[in-house]
Design an enzyme around this catalytic site. Structure first.
Site, PDB file in Angstrom:
ATOM      1  N   TYR A   1       8.283   8.692  17.681  1.00 46.18           N
ATOM      2  CA  TYR A   1       8.323   8.648  16.221  1.00 46.18           C
ATOM      3  C   TYR A   1       9.471   9.500  15.680  1.00 46.18           C
ATOM      4  O   TYR A   1      10.199   9.097  14.780  1.00 46.18           O
ATOM      5  CB  TYR A   1       6.985   9.127  15.672  1.00 46.18           C
ATOM      6  CG  TYR A   1       6.836   9.022  14.168  1.00 46.18           C
ATOM      7  CD1 TYR A   1       6.716   7.781  13.549  1.00 46.18           C
ATOM      8  CD2 TYR A   1       6.786  10.164  13.381  1.00 46.18           C
ATOM      9  CE1 TYR A   1       6.570   7.688  12.170  1.00 46.18           C
ATOM     10  CE2 TYR A   1       6.638  10.071  12.005  1.00 46.18           C
ATOM     11  CZ  TYR A   1       6.525   8.838  11.407  1.00 46.18           C
ATOM     12  OH  TYR A   1       6.373   8.757  10.042  1.00 46.18           O
TER      13      TYR A   1
ATOM     14  N   ASP B   1       6.132  -9.826   9.205  1.00 50.57           N
ATOM     15  CA  ASP B   1       6.025  -8.768  10.203  1.00 50.57           C
ATOM     16  C   ASP B   1       7.448  -8.289  10.463  1.00 50.57           C
ATOM     17  O   ASP B   1       8.270  -9.046  10.980  1.00 50.57           O
ATOM     18  CB  ASP B   1       5.388  -9.331  11.489  1.00 50.57           C
ATOM     19  CG  ASP B   1       5.361  -8.322  12.639  1.00 50.57           C
ATOM     20  OD1 ASP B   1       5.910  -7.204  12.484  1.00 50.57           O
ATOM     21  OD2 ASP B   1       4.806  -8.665  13.700  1.00 50.57           O
ATOM     22  N   VAL B   2       7.734  -7.042  10.094  1.00 44.76           N
ATOM     23  CA  VAL B   2       9.127  -6.576  10.163  1.00 44.76           C
ATOM     24  C   VAL B   2       9.650  -6.474  11.590  1.00 44.76           C
ATOM     25  O   VAL B   2      10.862  -6.366  11.794  1.00 44.76           O
ATOM     26  CB  VAL B   2       9.315  -5.228   9.434  1.00 44.76           C
ATOM     27  CG1 VAL B   2       9.038  -5.378   7.943  1.00 44.76           C
ATOM     28  CG2 VAL B   2       8.460  -4.127  10.056  1.00 44.76           C
TER      29      VAL B   2
ATOM     30  N   SER C   1       0.836  -1.204   0.000  1.00 43.90           N
ATOM     31  CA  SER C   1       0.000   0.000   0.000  1.00 43.90           C
ATOM     32  C   SER C   1       0.867   1.249   0.000  1.00 43.90           C
ATOM     33  O   SER C   1       2.075   1.183   0.234  1.00 43.90           O
ATOM     34  CB  SER C   1      -0.920   0.017   1.235  1.00 43.90           C
ATOM     35  OG  SER C   1      -0.154   0.074   2.428  1.00 43.90           O
TER      36      SER C   1
ATOM     37  N   ASP D   1       5.141  -7.614   3.006  1.00 44.01           N
ATOM     38  CA  ASP D   1       4.237  -6.831   3.844  1.00 44.01           C
ATOM     39  C   ASP D   1       3.521  -7.781   4.785  1.00 44.01           C
ATOM     40  O   ASP D   1       3.724  -9.001   4.728  1.00 44.01           O
ATOM     41  CB  ASP D   1       3.228  -6.060   2.975  1.00 44.01           C
ATOM     42  CG  ASP D   1       2.821  -4.724   3.593  1.00 44.01           C
ATOM     43  OD1 ASP D   1       2.558  -4.700   4.819  1.00 44.01           O
ATOM     44  OD2 ASP D   1       2.747  -3.718   2.864  1.00 44.01           O
TER      45      ASP D   1
END
Length: 256
Positions: A162, A57-58, A15, A36
């Site tokens: 973040y 899943d990274v 995406s 992904d």
């Protein structure tokens, strides 16, 4: 690096900016693997590209290593790695409920910084086995493109985790490029402003306008294909290396 005929992996390719990058790479003649989450639209996207999908899943670092190895074997090599996977949640350093939750901070760093470094180090190992392209001129073996954010430089209230995670991605670019330069592998990061992806779909139009009012031009959310164009320009131009490129229409985040 000539894109046609090269082997590429795109983490987060189901995406948004990752999908746009995978689509543009395929349109330019690259063989593409999409990696992904299992519940993503990765299989459909990869099928449309004539490519491969590998669920991962990274934040599962060992599974990421296995998934990348399988993807590289299916592709028959690796020349390009693009990572757009990441995300965050808003928490202040000290809020009404007390100090920022430490586990939440670690999770944001795992999802962004640690996952990106893990992918990069593993991709570099695969790329190092390539024969150098055009050894008399560039001698390139691979290109790694990671995703930072302008929050790395002007984090807003509540973005402390973040911002730290994305600043680390920006900061590792030059050092990693120096580490890998002797192997002919380039490393860059892109720092987008707000882009029109699944993460911003629910933002009302009037709120979107307020979020981009400080941009110089254009005053709108970025489009995934604009990220993809920069990613491919990076791959194409061997003199781009060791830096984080802002993609932000001249925007600087305000505190809120």
């Amino acid at each position: 690096m000539e894109i046609k005929g090269k082997k590429a992996v795109v983490f987060g390719g189901a995406s948004g900016m990752g999908r746009a990058s995978a689509e543009l790479l395929a349109a330019r003649g690259a063989d593409v693997a999409v990696l992904d989450r299992p519940a993503s639209a990765g299989a459909e996207v990869a099928a449309a590209l004539g490519g491969h999908f590998h669920p991962v899943d990274v934040t599962d670092f060992e599974a990421t290593e296995s998934a990348l190895a399988i993807a590289v074997e299916a592709l028959g090599g690796l020349h390009v790695s693009i990572t757009t996977a990441g995300g965050g949640r808003a928490h202040r350093t000290l809020g009404r409920d007390g100090p920022h939750d430490l586990d939440a901070f670690r999770r944001i760093l795992d999802l962004n910084t640690v996952a990106t470094f893990n992918i990069s180090r593993l991709a570099a190992a695969h790329m190092s086995r390539n024969e150098p392209e055009d050894p008399e001129h560039t001698g390139e073996r691979g290109v790694i493109v990671n995703t930072s954010s302008i929050a790395a430089f002007e984090g807003q209230v509540g973005q402390v985790a973040y911002s730290a995670a994305k600043a680390a991605i920006a900061g590792m670019s030059l050092t990693m490029a120096r580490d890998l330069g002797s192997l002919g592998i380039r490393v860059l990061a892109i720092a987008p402003s707000l882009f029109d992806t699944g993460a911003t779909d629910r933002i009302p139009e009037e709120t979107r306008a307020a979020l981009v009012k400080d941009a110089a031009f254009p005053r709108r959310l970025g489009r995934p294909e604009e990220y993809a164009k920069l990613a491919l320009a990076i791959i194409d131009n061997p003199m781009l290396n060791g830096q984080c490129l802002r993609l932000d229409a001249g925007q600087r985040f305000a505190p809120r």
